[in-house]
Every structure is written in structure tokens, then in C-alpha cells.
Design a protein around this motif. Sequence first.
Motif, PDB file in Angstrom:
ATOM      1  N   ALA A  17       0.837  -1.204   0.000  1.00  0.00           N
ATOM      2  CA  ALA A  17       0.000   0.000   0.000  1.00  0.00           C
ATOM      3  C   ALA A  17       0.868   1.249   0.000  1.00  0.00           C
ATOM      4  N   THR A  18       1.901   1.249   0.815  1.00  0.00           N
ATOM      5  CA  THR A  18       2.818   2.397   0.870  1.00  0.00           C
ATOM      6  C   THR A  18       3.463   2.643  -0.475  1.00  0.00           C
ATOM      7  N   ARG A  19       3.929   1.590  -1.119  1.00  0.00           N
ATOM      8  CA  ARG A  19       4.572   1.716  -2.427  1.00  0.00           C
ATOM      9  C   ARG A  19       3.587   2.266  -3.465  1.00  0.00           C
ATOM     10  N   ASP A  20       2.345   1.782  -3.430  1.00  0.00           N
ATOM     11  CA  ASP A  20       1.330   2.240  -4.379  1.00  0.00           C
ATOM     12  C   ASP A  20       1.025   3.722  -4.193  1.00  0.00           C
ATOM     13  N   VAL A  21       0.906   4.160  -2.938  1.00  0.00           N
ATOM     14  CA  VAL A  21       0.632   5.577  -2.670  1.00  0.00           C
ATOM     15  C   VAL A  21       1.801   6.440  -3.119  1.00  0.00           C
ATOM     16  N   PHE A  22       3.027   6.021  -2.836  1.00  0.00           N
ATOM     17  CA  PHE A  22       4.186   6.803  -3.269  1.00  0.00           C
ATOM     18  C   PHE A  22       4.306   6.829  -4.789  1.00  0.00           C
ATOM     19  N   ASP A  23       3.955   5.727  -5.452  1.00  0.00           N
ATOM     20  CA  ASP A  23       3.965   5.711  -6.922  1.00  0.00           C
ATOM     21  C   ASP A  23       2.942   6.681  -7.488  1.00  0.00           C
ATOM     22  N   TYR A  24       1.816   6.821  -6.816  1.00  0.00           N
ATOM     23  CA  TYR A  24       0.788   7.769  -7.241  1.00  0.00           C
ATOM     24  C   TYR A  24       1.262   9.201  -7.019  1.00  0.00           C
ATOM     25  N   PHE A  25       1.788   9.453  -5.846  1.00  0.00           N
ATOM     26  CA  PHE A  25       2.133  10.811  -5.459  1.00  0.00           C
ATOM     27  C   PHE A  25       3.343  11.345  -6.215  1.00  0.00           C
ATOM     28  N   GLY A  26       4.389  10.556  -6.342  1.00  0.00           N
ATOM     29  CA  GLY A  26       5.620  11.033  -6.979  1.00  0.00           C
ATOM     30  C   GLY A  26       5.512  11.220  -8.477  1.00  0.00           C
ATOM     31  N   PRO A  27       5.422  10.142  -9.236  1.00  0.00           N
ATOM     32  CA  PRO A  27       5.440  10.267 -10.695  1.00  0.00           C
ATOM     33  C   PRO A  27       4.144  10.812 -11.306  1.00  0.00           C
ATOM     34  N   PHE A  28       2.994  10.634 -10.631  1.00  0.00           N
ATOM     35  CA  PHE A  28       1.745  11.043 -11.267  1.00  0.00           C
ATOM     36  C   PHE A  28       1.165  12.324 -10.676  1.00  0.00           C
ATOM     37  N   TYR A  29       0.877  12.342  -9.391  1.00  0.00           N
ATOM     38  CA  TYR A  29       0.121  13.446  -8.798  1.00  0.00           C
ATOM     39  C   TYR A  29       0.831  14.775  -8.981  1.00  0.00           C
TER      40      TYR A  29
END
Length: 88
Positions: A48-60
Motif C-alpha cells: 500500500a505504501t509503495r502504491d501511494v508513493f507511486d501515485y504521489f511522486g510520478p503522477f500526482y
Amino acid sequence: YQFFEQHNLVAGLSRRRKCRDNAVAESFLKLLKRERTRRKTYKARQEATRDVFDYFGPFYNPQRKHGRHGILSPITFEPHQKLKLQGV
């Protein structure tokens, strides 16, 4: 308040006219849930942590369209803004 005491937390409630507004955080968390984590089941906290960071860093941050920028992503908005500031 029992939950707060059990976890050594302090409630973030304030007095009248001394507002501690959580609107920014609440807005972000609402978007995160709607765009990324809703209806997902994670096998472990690390996933879950990895998924949230993947969303926040490269996308959001760079790619997501922001209403404040005229519905442009920061990648698109920033070059236009630089040209505008230069008077071009």
C-alpha cells in the motif's frame, strides 16, 4: 478521546475563531482515495505504501491536471507560465 489517549495522540480541535483548517489535507486524501486506493485490497502495508508513493511522486505532482492551473498539468503549465512572465 479514548482512542487518542491509548495512542498518545493529541486531538487537533481548536477554540472558536482559532481554526486549524484541515481542508488541504482532507482534499488531497479524498483525491487519493478516489483516484488510487478505492476498491483496492493490499496484501501488506508495504504494498500500500509503495502504491501511494507511486501515485504521489510520478503522477500526482507532475502529470495530474490541477484546477488552479486552468486544468493543466504542472508539466504543461510551467513552460507557459515562464513565457508569460517573460512577456512572450
